[in-house]
Design an enzyme around this catalytic site. Structure first.
Site, mmCIF file in Angstrom:
data_model
loop_
_atom_site.group_PDB
_atom_site.id
_atom_site.type_symbol
_atom_site.label_atom_id
_atom_site.label_comp_id
_atom_site.label_asym_id
_atom_site.label_seq_id
_atom_site.Cartn_x
_atom_site.Cartn_y
_atom_site.Cartn_z
ATOM 1 C CG ASP A 100 -2.294 0.623 1.203
ATOM 2 O OD1 ASP A 100 -1.915 1.708 -0.040
ATOM 3 O OD2 ASP A 100 -2.841 1.030 1.824
ATOM 4 C CB ALA A 101 3.244 2.356 -2.428
ATOM 5 C CE LYS A 102 -4.025 4.492 -0.314
ATOM 6 N NZ LYS A 102 -3.948 3.846 0.891
ATOM 7 N NE ARG A 103 5.685 5.247 -3.057
ATOM 8 C CZ ARG A 103 5.937 5.562 -1.555
ATOM 9 N NH1 ARG A 103 5.456 6.911 -1.464
ATOM 10 N NH2 ARG A 103 6.914 4.705 -1.417
#
EC number: 4.1.1.23
Length: 288
Positions: A100-103
């Site tokens: 879960d990095a939402k890059r």
């Protein structure tokens, strides 16, 4: 460290894991309040103890574990080292790891983000990653292409559970489609023809039953739907058929605090995760 991509695409591996272990994703979120509630210090040692306990308790029985990168990054390079070990140990125990990095970025920067999480040679190689499309869906192309090449997955933010998201996601384009519906349409195209399920997923909050109609969103994308909001945010497994309709079988409900609050006792973590998984199975079976 492996440098070979998985033998099967992420969508196929995820479907098999959901059928075998139940459709549940559990977060690994070592934020300060949870560390304190577990009796751990808010430092890198506490972070590692927390993450290792979750992995040891759950990685051999839940379909997906989802480390929230930010809670590791806040400890700098030592936190990233903990995250690397967490990912490797979770995957070795059989769980699929969704980073879960939402890059989200453009060009070579997006390509670098993609390589960080989706290149099998990377120390942070994960089975899938969350990404933000709000520089335009086309900006995600490096991640989408690398996912296809490496047998991994991508989860695109579409209809998130935070109330602020509506001002962007419900906005209507000149063609009459909402931004969220546009993102879902792109994902449907990516997943066309994939069996048993595509590898390109969307993030759609389980708390959004009243918002889906407003966004005119068709959730049938032939891909997984990561559904945060179960447990502490107020949604229950019984809500899933009402929110997701015919797409409910493709939903991967995400539970974090609802399970993690039972730590550090490993047996209590397992019992909580199994209870949520059973409730989801029952809700999905009842909707079939």
């Amino acid at each position: 460290m492996t440098t070979k991509p998985p033998a099967e695409p992420f969508g196929a591996r995820l479907r098999a894991a959901m059928d075998d272990r139940g459709p549940l994703c559990v977060g690994i979120d070592p934020h300060a309040a949870l560390l304190e509630s577990w009796g751990l210090d808010d430092d890198v040692a506490g972070c590692e103890r927390f993450a290792r306990t979750v992995v040891e308790a759950l990685a051999d029985r839940v379909a997906v574990l989802k480390p929230q990168s930010a809670f590791f990054e806040r400890f700098g390079s030592r936190g990233i080292a903990v995250l690397e070990r967490t990912v490797a140990e979770a995957r070795a125990a059989g769980a699929l790891v969704l980073m879960d990095a939402k890059r989200g970025d453009i060009g070579s920067t997006m390509a670098a983000y993609a390589a960080t999480y989706l290149d099998p040679a990377s120390p942070l190689f994960s089975d899938a990653v969350t990404v933000s499309p709000y520089l335009g869906y086309g900006s995600l192309r490096p991640a989408l292409d690398l996912a296809r090449e490496s047998g991994t997955g991508v989860f695109v933010l579409a209809l998130t559970s935070n109330p602020e998201g509506a001002e962007v996601q419900h906005a209507v384009r000149a063609d009459g489609a909402s931004v969220a519906a546009t993102m879902l349409g792109h994902l449907r195209e990516e997943n066309a023809g994939a069996a048993p399920m595509g590898s390109y997923g969307a993030v759609v909050g389980a708390t959004l039953s009243g918002s889906l109609a407003a966004a005119k969103a068709d959730l049938a994308i032939n891909g997984p739907l990561l559904a945060p909001g179960i447990g502490a945010q107020g949604a229950t497994a019984a809500d899933l058929p009402k929110v997701f309709g015919a797409a409910v079988r493709d939903v991967v409900p995400n539970v974090s605090r609802g399970v993690l609050r039972h730590g550090p006792d490993a047996a209590a973590l397992r019992a909580s995760a199994e209870r949520f998984a059973d409730e989801v199975r029952e809700a999905v079976a009842g909707a079939a």
